[in-house]
Design a protein around this motif. Structure first.
Motif, short mmCIF file in Angstrom:
data_model
loop_
_atom_site.label_atom_id
_atom_site.label_comp_id
_atom_site.label_asym_id
_atom_site.label_seq_id
_atom_site.Cartn_x
_atom_site.Cartn_y
_atom_site.Cartn_z
N ASP A 33 -22.69 -39.48 33.90
CA ASP A 33 -21.43 -39.96 34.46
C ASP A 33 -20.94 -38.91 35.42
N THR A 34 -20.42 -37.86 34.87
CA THR A 34 -20.01 -36.75 35.73
C THR A 34 -20.72 -35.50 35.23
N PRO A 35 -21.84 -35.18 35.83
CA PRO A 35 -22.59 -34.05 35.31
C PRO A 35 -21.84 -32.74 35.47
N GLY A 62 -18.32 -32.89 22.85
CA GLY A 62 -17.29 -33.75 23.41
C GLY A 62 -17.24 -33.51 24.91
N TYR A 63 -16.91 -34.55 25.67
CA TYR A 63 -16.79 -34.38 27.13
C TYR A 63 -15.52 -33.62 27.46
N GLU A 64 -14.50 -33.83 26.62
CA GLU A 64 -13.22 -33.17 26.85
C GLU A 64 -12.89 -32.34 25.61
N GLN A 65 -12.04 -31.35 25.84
CA GLN A 65 -11.60 -30.54 24.70
C GLN A 65 -10.85 -31.43 23.72
N ASP A 68 -14.09 -34.74 20.18
CA ASP A 68 -15.53 -34.69 19.93
C ASP A 68 -16.10 -36.10 19.88
N ILE A 69 -17.25 -36.25 20.49
CA ILE A 69 -17.95 -37.55 20.49
C ILE A 69 -19.05 -37.51 19.43
N LEU A 70 -19.77 -36.39 19.35
CA LEU A 70 -20.78 -36.22 18.30
C LEU A 70 -20.27 -35.15 17.34
N SER A 89 -20.72 -50.06 20.34
CA SER A 89 -20.33 -49.54 21.64
C SER A 89 -19.45 -48.29 21.46
N GLY A 90 -19.76 -47.26 22.25
CA GLY A 90 -18.95 -46.04 22.19
C GLY A 90 -19.35 -45.10 21.07
N ALA A 91 -20.41 -45.44 20.33
CA ALA A 91 -20.84 -44.60 19.19
C ALA A 91 -21.41 -43.26 19.66
N GLY A 92 -21.89 -43.21 20.91
CA GLY A 92 -22.43 -41.96 21.44
C GLY A 92 -23.92 -42.03 21.75
N LYS A 93 -24.46 -43.23 21.84
CA LYS A 93 -25.91 -43.40 22.06
C LYS A 93 -26.36 -42.80 23.40
N SER A 94 -25.68 -43.20 24.48
CA SER A 94 -26.08 -42.68 25.79
C SER A 94 -25.82 -41.18 25.88
N THR A 95 -24.82 -40.72 25.18
CA THR A 95 -24.50 -39.29 25.17
C THR A 95 -25.69 -38.48 24.65
N GLY A 97 -28.81 -39.22 25.04
CA GLY A 97 -29.75 -39.13 26.16
C GLY A 97 -29.32 -38.09 27.17
N ARG A 98 -28.04 -38.06 27.47
CA ARG A 98 -27.54 -37.08 28.46
C ARG A 98 -27.73 -35.66 27.96
N LEU A 99 -27.52 -35.45 26.65
CA LEU A 99 -27.68 -34.10 26.10
C LEU A 99 -29.15 -33.70 26.08
N PHE A 103 -27.77 -32.64 30.75
CA PHE A 103 -26.71 -32.74 31.75
C PHE A 103 -25.47 -32.02 31.24
N TYR A 104 -25.43 -31.86 29.93
CA TYR A 104 -24.34 -31.13 29.28
C TYR A 104 -24.95 -30.27 28.17
N ASP A 105 -24.24 -29.21 27.79
CA ASP A 105 -24.64 -28.43 26.63
C ASP A 105 -23.72 -28.76 25.46
N ALA A 246 -30.78 -48.49 22.40
CA ALA A 246 -30.81 -49.96 22.44
C ALA A 246 -29.50 -50.61 22.03
N HIS A 247 -29.21 -51.69 22.68
CA HIS A 247 -28.07 -52.51 22.28
C HIS A 247 -28.57 -53.74 21.56
N ARG A 248 -29.67 -54.30 22.09
CA ARG A 248 -30.22 -55.48 21.46
C ARG A 248 -31.20 -55.04 20.39
#
Ligand code: ATP
Length: 298
Positions: A33-35, A62-65, A68-70, A89-95, A97-99, A103-105, A246-248
């Protein structure tokens, strides 16, 4: 006057090419999203993958202070396993992948590939080890051969043809009058969703990564194409470690292990049958989607 216009024309072309490139990168890395800047540690060695295991060890992120997302997520993917990550939705699945792509630490905890902390190796070597098959692949306005070879400028025509064969798109390309030289994209031949997906698979295969990250790879397709692509992905995932986001649920039921994520925590894990017997969140999601499938058919 023409002399004045020619550079402008050229500029327009450059602009369109860059724009198309950016769109493609954005599509390939829908995961970003915003690396945030992450940098290589001084003197960082390259990642050396002999056994492509993936471990999330107590990862807090977490993306923001203060949000926390995970929340201390741990799971292990053995070398060569085909796993899936599912969850609301919003559980953190794509997050995840990004980690994994760094793209984030994480704020704390570690992510290991073959025992090496991904924060301690070069990003280039990390990203070379992971192939992404994205959900929506946007193609460059160029030839189909260029689109497959993209990112591997040194790839031979034979290697490109082999990747196309493995992605089960070679017969289609051979059927085109200009074969691999056929222009595709806005200015050329429009490919179907399934064909585009196969081009993306071929591109990834050319990179030959030990780890595959399948980002909801089959969502935009009709059921039959979805099944065919799922079959191709299953075949190309052999001898690699693959993580499907996966979603499906229908496409991942035969994964070795399904990790069920809920609000940034691992809620359940196991095979499809084990999770159905467990009769928890996964079983609930499965019966809900089964009902939706029945409604689609009727
Ligand atoms: P979906 O199934 O809807 O795609 P997901 O499980 O993949 O969801 P994520 O995309 O990982 O979920 O998002 C998890 C949480 O992180 C969401 O609450 C989302 O709002 C938040 N989030 C995602 N990206 C960012 C970002 N760049 N900045 C801030 N918050 C974000």
């Amino acid at each position: 006057l023409m002399q004045l216009f020619r550079p402008l024309d050229m500029l327009g072309w450059v602009y369109r090419t860059i724009r198309q490139g950016l769109i493609d990168m954005a599509a390939m890395f829908r995961l970003i999203d915003t690396p945030v800047e992450v940098s290589d540690a001084p003197g960082a060695p390259a990642l050396l993958v002999r056994q492509p295991t993936v471990v999330f060890d107590n990862v807090v992120f977490g993306y923001e202070q203060d949000r926390d997302i995970l929340h201390g997520l741990s799971f292990e993917v053995p070398a060569g396993a085909q796993v899936a990550i599912v969850g609301p939705s919003g559980a953190g699945k794509s997050t995840i992948g990004r980690l994994l792509f760094r793209f984030y630490d994480p704020q704390s905890g570690r992510i290991l590939i073959d025992g090496q902390d991904i924060a301690s190796v070069t990003q280039e070597s990390l990203r070379a080890a992971i192939g992404i098959v994205p959900q929506d692949s946007v193609l460059f306005n160029d030839t189909i051969g260029y689109n497959i070879g993209y990112g591997r400028e040194d790839a031979s025509a034979e290697a490109i043809a082999r990747a196309a064969a493995d992605a089960a798109i070679l017969p289609f390309i051979r059927s085109l009058p200009e074969g691999f030289d056929t222009e595709v994209g806005e200015r050329g031949l429009k490919l179907s969703g399934g064909e585009k997906q196969r081009v993306a698979i071929a591109r990834t295969l050319l990179k030959d990564p030990p780890i595959l990250l399948l980002d909801e790879a089959t969502s935009a397709l009709d059921t039959r194409t979805e099944q065919e692509i799922t079959g191709t992905l299953r075949r190309v995932s052999r001898n690699r470690t693959s993580i499907a986001i996966a979603h499906r649920l229908s496409t991942i039921a035969d994964a070795d292990t399904i990790f069920v994520l809920d609000k940034g925590r691992l809620a359940e894990s196991g095979s499809h049958q084990q999770l159905l017997r467990h009769d928890g969140l996964y079983a609930e999601m499965w019966s809900r989607q089964a009902n939706e499938r029945v409604e689609e058919v009727s």
